[in-house]
Write an enzyme that holds these catalytic residues in place. Structure first.
Site, short mmCIF file in Angstrom:
data_model
loop_
_atom_site.label_atom_id
_atom_site.label_comp_id
_atom_site.label_asym_id
_atom_site.label_seq_id
_atom_site.Cartn_x
_atom_site.Cartn_y
_atom_site.Cartn_z
N PRO A 157 11.53 4.13 0.39
CA PRO A 157 12.39 3.14 1.06
C PRO A 157 12.53 1.84 0.28
CG PRO A 157 10.31 3.46 2.27
CD PRO A 157 10.41 4.55 1.26
N THR B 248 12.51 1.43 -3.03
CA THR B 248 13.46 1.66 -4.12
C THR B 248 14.89 1.67 -3.59
OG1 THR B 248 11.83 2.94 -5.36
CG2 THR B 248 14.14 3.25 -5.96
N CYS C 116 11.92 -0.11 -13.01
CA CYS C 116 11.48 1.07 -13.78
C CYS C 116 12.45 1.32 -14.94
CB CYS C 116 11.38 2.29 -12.87
SG CYS C 116 12.90 2.74 -12.00
N THR D 296 0.81 -1.22 0.00
CA THR D 296 0.00 0.00 0.00
C THR D 296 0.84 1.27 0.00
OG1 THR D 296 -0.12 -0.04 2.42
CG2 THR D 296 -1.86 -1.20 1.21
N SER E 255 11.27 10.78 -5.55
CA SER E 255 10.41 9.70 -6.05
C SER E 255 10.90 8.33 -5.61
CB SER E 255 10.35 9.74 -7.58
OG SER E 255 11.57 9.30 -8.14
#
Length: 308
Positions: free
Chosen positions: A163, A165, A129, A14, A160
């Site tokens: 944590p 990432t 990504c 979430t 952006s």
């Protein structure tokens, strides 16, 4: 008109990515129905938002997803470590896992490149990504001429990078590099990620370097292939764009003097939940939506034309 056919799906995780994906599913459900938004933090802002929108929520994590036998597809937006555990449980429960972490328990998929070959799998991985942004361009070159080496540098706004990432930086570099090879078609791949703290935050920028395996290629054919691929990605990531046409430059390399193809790419987010500068997160959720939609159509027996 008949009733809309839909497959029940759940989002596990979430945080920023899970919440942005939730908004994408609400804005354009396609053949999916969001039946559960589950995490492990009762104070999660994402869960609070989902409750206000009337979406079933839980902070019991994967247990809540496993408890609903009607959920067929699960988007896992947790972490690589968590997905290793989740993958086995979801498989045993007969649910399809779309993995947005670098765990890679299933085959790598990039929607316009190879999704059609994996619609019968029960777990697919969206790489990273950087992979979703750059592998299509490397593949666009490799379908014209064999690629000896591909290197990508992804620069994203520090704001952006949450944590999840930051914890997955090592997995990012390994997984993206492997994706450049396994899907992009490069003999050797390398990936670098840079977190840029600039204010105001920059949008995602990617530099892609490709060294063809030989000099016997048609530059116009490569440019046309790249342009076609960009248009395909833009169907689900409208903010995906090349800064300029591919540049062909002769340079010294470890393999002698070769032509290097350089491409500069930007990804601006749609702003569904995350700010537009978070293109690095947006391309993951947009790709997840696209993969989920095609899996849902496949489960419903709807014919589709998908890259294999």
């Amino acid at each position: 008109m008949g009733e809309r056919q839909a497959v029940k799906v759940a989002i596990l995780g979430t945080g920023n990515i899970g919440t942005d994906l939730m908004y994408k599913l609400l804005r354009n459900p396609g053949h999916m129905e969001l039946a559960m938004f589950a995490g492990i933090d009762p104070q999660s802002e994402g869960i609070a938002r989902a409750k206000k929108l009337g979406i079933p929520t839980s902070y019991e994590g994967i247990k809540a997803v496993l408890d609903d036998p009607e959920i067929r597809i699960v988007f896992d937006a947790t972490s690589a470590k968590a997905h290793v555990r989740h993958a086995k449980m979801l498989r045993e429960a007969g649910k399809i896992a779309i993995d947005l972490t670098p765990a890679a328990r299933g085959p790598y998929v990039v929607p316009p490149v190879n999704l059609g070959a994996h619609l019968d799998k029960d777990n697919v991985n969206l790489i990273t990504c950087g992979g979703q942004a750059t592998i299509p361009l490397v593949f666009a070159v490799s379908r014209v001429v064999p690629v000896r080496y591909a290197e990508i540098v992804s620069t994203v706004a520090s704001k952006s990078a949450g944590p999840g990432t930051r914890q997955n930086i090592d997995e990012f570099t390994f997984t993206t590099a492997h994706g450049l090879e396994a899907i992009g078609g490069a003999e050797q791949g390398k990936a670098i990620i840079i977190l840029n703290p600039a204010e105001p935050p920059i949008i995602m920028r990617n530099t892609v370097y490709v060294i063809p395996a030989n000099e016997e290629f048609d530059q116009a054919a490569i440019v046309a292939s790249v342009d076609q691929m960009v248009a395909e990605v833009q169907q689900y990531v409208p903010g995906y764009r090349l800064k300029d046409a591919p540049v062909f430059d002769r340079r010294r390399t470890p393999w002698g003097e070769r032509t290097i193809i350089a491409m500069l790419l930007e990804v601006e987010g749609a702003g569904d939940f995350l700010p537009p500068y978070s293109g690095n997160l947006d391309i993951m959720t947009a790709a997840a939506w696209r993969v989920g939609e095609l899996f849902a159509q496949h489960l419903l027996g709807i014919r589709q034309e998908v890259a294999a």
